[in-house]
Design a protein around this motif. Structure first.
Motif: not given
Length: 440
Positions: A263-265, A270-272, A280-282
């Protein structure tokens, strides 16, 4: 099925609102075949507006002659032509291919509105190369899914109608139709990864396994289906998590780790924003679960991911800019003032703030320049520290040093559009209203 039939079926799948077809023409084999097929299609679909666009990168000595050749090709088929000249500057740790591709798509995007579709000549061999390069980089499903036949692009869409055809098929069609095309000498250089795959790897694999390209295409299609399913799940999770422009940390942390990352990806896309690295995700997830008073931020290419009041926000670089300049504001001539920190301050008739008299000079300062520490805000007892008022305003921390302070001469009369000085309240809403837009 013939190449023309596959091409026609692909274009017939376009939205009914499509009015213009833009053909990206480099002059090479792929785009020359694309143009010829498009011209045949145009004969049976005269209601559509067709345009050829050539992007001149200026990387080869023959670049201008190639542009002229493309113009001749388009005119010979009765299709309008446009050329875009771009500068390709390669910096440290950047790829010439990547920079040229980015510049090319930026130039092509100018011609794509909501009723337009861009056609590119990508084929099955290109799909194999994209898949292998993603594999080399250790990409996830999004990367391994390579190029979808259709995707959104600029305000419209991008279609790859030749994606099911091999380069050998395109060459056979071109010779049958007696087409001529440009051979870019850089396409032979093994310095480029794509050329290495094209000239060294793919021929070996095809010799050993003749159906290799077809098998790769099937695998990529299955991967693309998986990506679509993950996006559907991400959209469902996103609807549960979203709070205006933010995501709820509490609900995010209730999901499994895989769904959190998914969902973060999706949110970033979605925000471009570009896809983040795994690291970075972690870090974003660590931020989401940090103590409430922890000041944490994850830096991404477009800005930062910040947490405020148990929600995650994507804060663009422009929203992080502070300013130490004083700006004079002539309300009579400038109803909307663009500030040095890329925010905007506007005023409208009707409101609680007493307008300035004809002799008072209106100016805008920022928190770093203030000598004043206290402020008597309308609707509050006594005076309070500006720091405390900003905290009570629930303004995110990254905006508190960006909020404009409005002065009449040397008197602070308003803090953004949040607080008004007690002595400058106009009765019956017959004054003015300030409106602050943190970014524009």
């Amino acid at each position: 099925m013939s190449l023309q039939s596959r091409f026609s079926n692909s274009l017939n799948s376009l939205p009914s609102t499509t009015q213009r077809i833009v053909i990206a023409l480099s002059g090479g084999l792929d785009s020359s075949v694309l143009l010829h097929l498009a011209a045949q299609y145009h004969k049976s679909h005269p209601q559509l507006d067709f345009l050829v666009v050539h992007v001149n990168h200026g990387l080869q000595a023959q670049a201008n002659s190639w542009q002229f050749s493309c113009q001749q090709q388009a005119e010979a088929l009765g299709i309008s032509f446009a050329a875009e000249v771009v500068d390709v500057e390669v910096g440290a740790r950047t790829s010439l291919e990547a920079v040229a591709r980015e510049k090319r798509y930026q130039a092509l995007a100018k011609y794509i509105d909501a009723n337009s579709c861009l056609l590119t000549g990508h084929h099955a061999d290109d799909q194999f190369e994209t898949f292998m390069l993603a594999l080399k980089r250790g990409s996830g499903l999004q990367g391994l899914a390579a190029m979808p036949p259709m995707r959104s692009f600029a305000a419209g869409c991008l279609l790859r109608p030749l994606l099911s055809a091999t380069r050998a098929e395109l060459e056979g069609y071109a010779r049958q139709q007696q087409l001529s095309w440009i051979e870019d000498p850089s396409n032979q250089s093994l310095e480029f990864d794509r050329n290495f795959l094209r000239h060294k790897v793919l021929p070996e694999l095809t010799e050993r396994w003749p159906q290799w390209l077809a098998s790769t295409q099937r695998s990529v299609q299955l991967l693309q289906e998986s990506v679509e399913l993950l996006e559907e799940l991400a959209e469902s999770d996103y609807q549960t998590l979203k709070r205006k422009q933010s995501l709820c940390c509490k609900n995010l942390l209730l999901l499994s780790a895989k769904r959190q990352r998914n969902v973060l990806r999706y949110w970033l896309k979605l925000m471009g924003w570009a896809y983040p690295s795994q690291a970075q995700l972690e870090q974003i997830l660590i931020q989401a679960s940090a103590q409430q008073d922890a000041k944490v931020a994850v830096t991404l290419a477009e800005g930062q991911c910040r947490r405020f009041q148990a929600c995650l926000y994507l804060v663009r670089k422009a929203e992080l800019l502070e300013s130490e300049l004083v700006t004079d504001w002539s309300l009579a001539s400038t109803p909307i003032l663009t500030l040095p920190n890329c925010s905007q301050l506007a005023w409208l008739d009707g409101g609680k703030l007493l307008p300035p008299s004809g002799t008072e000079q209106v100016s805008v300062k920022f928190r770093a320049q203030l000598e004043q520490k206290e402020f008597s805000a309308a609707g509050r007892l006594g005076s309070r520290s500006i720091k405390k008022l900003l905290q009570e305003s629930k303004l995110p921390p990254w905006q508190r040093n960006r909020v404009p302070f409005v002065f009449y001469d040397d008197v602070l009369v308003a803090i953004g559009d949040i607080f008004i000085q007690k002595g400058y309240v106009c009765p019956h809403n017959k004054g003015i209203t300030l409106s602050w837009l943190p970014t524009y």
